[in-house]
Scaffold this motif. Structure first.
Motif, PDB file in Angstrom:
ATOM      1  N   TYR A   8       4.644  -6.354  -3.335  1.00 22.73           N
ATOM      2  CA  TYR A   8       3.568  -5.483  -3.826  1.00 22.73           C
ATOM      3  C   TYR A   8       3.667  -4.088  -3.199  1.00 22.73           C
ATOM      4  CZ  TYR A   8       1.006  -9.162  -6.259  1.00 22.73           C
ATOM      5  OH  TYR A   8       0.624 -10.144  -7.138  1.00 22.73           O
ATOM      6  N   PHE A   9       4.063  -4.033  -1.938  1.00 25.15           N
ATOM      7  CA  PHE A   9       4.193  -2.740  -1.272  1.00 25.15           C
ATOM      8  C   PHE A   9       5.289  -1.901  -1.929  1.00 25.15           C
ATOM      9  CE2 PHE A   9       5.749   0.093   2.094  1.00 25.15           C
ATOM     10  CZ  PHE A   9       4.564   0.761   2.387  1.00 25.15           C
ATOM     11  N   TYR A  10       6.415  -2.517  -2.240  1.00 21.81           N
ATOM     12  CA  TYR A  10       7.504  -1.796  -2.905  1.00 21.81           C
ATOM     13  C   TYR A  10       7.080  -1.320  -4.296  1.00 21.81           C
ATOM     14  CZ  TYR A  10      10.665  -3.316   0.810  1.00 21.81           C
ATOM     15  OH  TYR A  10      11.268  -3.526   2.019  1.00 21.81           O
ATOM     16  N   PHE A  11       6.367  -2.177  -5.028  1.00 22.57           N
ATOM     17  CA  PHE A  11       5.849  -1.758  -6.334  1.00 22.57           C
ATOM     18  C   PHE A  11       4.899  -0.568  -6.175  1.00 22.57           C
ATOM     19  CE2 PHE A  11       6.606  -6.260  -7.969  1.00 22.57           C
ATOM     20  CZ  PHE A  11       7.695  -5.889  -8.737  1.00 22.57           C
ATOM     21  N   ALA A  12       4.042  -0.628  -5.162  1.00 25.57           N
ATOM     22  CA  ALA A  12       3.107   0.475  -4.915  1.00 25.57           C
ATOM     23  C   ALA A  12       3.859   1.765  -4.602  1.00 25.57           C
ATOM     24  CB  ALA A  12       2.139   0.115  -3.785  1.00 25.57           C
TER      25      ALA A  12
END
Length: 125
Positions: A8-12
């Motif tokens: 999720y952090f990479y997507f963000a």
């Protein structure tokens, strides 16, 4: 409850950089305003999900409520009421004009999030 989810952090991060590119290079109404607003709710969702272990629907509904509140504050010219109408940071964060299409974009963004999360659950089962 508090944890770190790398995906999720990479997507963000990716969405954040896409938002910057849109803000700098795009001037047309569809990409800059509609697509940018659609992506910002997905960004907020991914950012929250990267740090908190909370049910996805609760986060999605929290993000859309937050977005609708910000848009409502724009409708009531909150920046003028606070004397921040010339504050560039406040304008970037809160926006400075109400547009009902923003509400449609936010709803579409959250619908995409909920669809993807549901699809992910179905594929895992």
């Amino acid at each position: 409850m508090l944890y770190f989810n790398r995906k999720y952090f990479y997507f963000a991060l990716i969405l954040f950089f896409i938002e910057i590119v849109i803000a700098i290079f795009f001037r047309d109404k569809f990409v800059r305003y509609f697509l940018g607003d659609l992506l910002v709710v997905i960004f907020l969702y991914c950012f929250i999900m990267s740090w908190l272990r909370i049910e996805s629907t609760k986060v999605a509904f929290s993000v859309i409520i937050f977005s609708f509140v910000i848009e409502t504050l724009q409708y009531f010219n909150i920046l003028n009421a606070l004397g921040w109408e010339n504050n560039q940071i406040a304008i970037i964060i809160l926006g400075n004009s109400f547009d009902a299409m923003d509400l449609v974009a936010y709803t579409a963004g959250i619908a995409i999030v909920l669809w993807l999360e549901n699809r992910k659950k179905v594929l895992r089962s």
